[in-house]
Scaffold this active site. Structure first.
Site, short mmCIF file in Angstrom:
data_model
loop_
_atom_site.label_atom_id
_atom_site.label_comp_id
_atom_site.label_asym_id
_atom_site.label_seq_id
_atom_site.Cartn_x
_atom_site.Cartn_y
_atom_site.Cartn_z
N ASN A 192 -10.75 -14.41 -2.75
CA ASN A 192 -9.79 -15.33 -2.09
C ASN A 192 -8.39 -14.99 -2.74
O ASN A 192 -7.59 -15.24 -2.16
CB ASN A 192 -10.35 -16.71 -1.96
CG ASN A 192 -9.18 -17.43 -1.41
OD1 ASN A 192 -8.77 -17.36 -0.32
ND2 ASN A 192 -8.81 -18.36 -2.48
N TYR A 251 2.42 -6.88 0.88
CA TYR A 251 1.26 -7.50 0.94
C TYR A 251 0.34 -6.85 1.94
O TYR A 251 -0.87 -6.80 1.70
CB TYR A 251 1.64 -9.12 1.46
CG TYR A 251 0.58 -9.96 1.91
CD1 TYR A 251 -0.24 -10.49 1.05
CD2 TYR A 251 0.00 -10.43 3.25
CE1 TYR A 251 -1.22 -11.08 1.05
CE2 TYR A 251 -0.93 -11.00 3.61
CZ TYR A 251 -1.53 -11.41 2.57
OH TYR A 251 -2.65 -12.33 2.92
N LYS A 264 -3.58 -5.67 1.58
CA LYS A 264 -4.97 -6.01 1.91
C LYS A 264 -5.45 -4.84 3.15
O LYS A 264 -6.65 -4.75 3.23
CB LYS A 264 -4.46 -7.27 2.92
CG LYS A 264 -3.98 -8.30 2.09
CD LYS A 264 -5.53 -8.95 1.65
CE LYS A 264 -4.92 -10.26 0.77
NZ LYS A 264 -6.11 -10.72 0.10
#
Length: 245
Positions: free
Chosen positions: A86, A163, A167
């Site tokens: 996470n 970012y 991902k």
């Protein structure tokens, strides 16, 4: 009792994931970069009567802390049922492709991508010892290259060079790992918690941490007939939850 390790779990979505797993009867190892903040989170749970929880100090951008955490957890348990990757960062500075510095991109990838890989590999042996190991890589709806190419997508203008790409790379790793372990009991998926109001986005998100955590917990606790190697986002596809890559 099933066990779960969650990185970045001392606040926001990670904290709520820990709470929902505790309520479901899991023993939770709460990964926190700052051990003091982790202890504060544990104290909140124990004040609610949720006492099957303890802190594991982990900074996923620091290999030494990952190794130390693996040794520490290995002294406590012989198998791990759930790993939830996470922890993540947005990065600093201008995220636009023409202005962002290579260092800024490396910093984000170091946590969001390489850190997750190190975590997964470090704890894979404990996961293999579980009868039903689950890995959830917390991703973002902004990782879909298909949707980023669609001018009609509601987040089409939300582009960045650090970012989102970090991902997207994590999604690709999820596919590769799930394929490698396809003939084992592992279920490994990338899950988008949605555009959630947290410190991460200065509380500009429209979703709640409760709903975001529930999406993650769903895939952390799926049965053996559940999917593996998938990318799930209720935000991108509210009808099926399956997001295009």
């Amino acid at each position: 009792m099933k066990t779960a390790l969650i990185t970045g779990a001392n606040k926001s979505i990670g904290f709520e994931v820990a709470q929902q797993l505790l309520q479901a009867g899991y023993y939770v190892y709460l990964g926190s970069r700052d051990s003091e903040k982790g202890e504060q989170a544990v104290a909140k749970f124990k004040s609610q009567g949720l006492d099957q929880v303890e802190v594991i100090q982990i900074d996923v951008s620091n290999s030494a802390t990952i190794h130390t955490a693996r040794v520490e957890l290995g002294n406590k348990i012989t198998s791990l049922d759930v790993l939830i990757n996470n922890a993540g960062i947005r990065g600093e500075g201008d995220p636009s492709a023409s202005f962002i510095t290579p260092k800024a991109i490396r910093d984000v990838f170091n946590t969001n991508f390489f850190g997750t890989i190190e975590m997964t590999q470090a704890f894979l042996d404990l996961l293999r010892a579980s009868d039903a190991p689950r890995i959830v890589n917390v991703t973002s709806g902004l990782t879909s290259l298909t949707l980023h190419s669609d001018p009609n997508w509601k987040y089409y203008k939300f582009k960045g060079a650090a970012y989102g790409p970090s991902k997207t790379a994590l999604n690709a790793y999820t596919i590769a790992l799930a394929f490698e372990l396809r003939d084992t009991p592992f279920k490994i998926n990338a899950v988008d918690p949605g555009y959630t109001a947290t410190d991460f986005n200065q509380h500009q998100g429209t979703g709640t941490v409760e709903d975001a955590a529930a999406r993650i917990v769903k895939y952390a606790t799926i049965g053996q007939d559940g999917p593996t190697g998938g990318f799930f986002s209720d935000d991108n596809n509210p009808e099926t939850g399956v997001s295009p890559w």
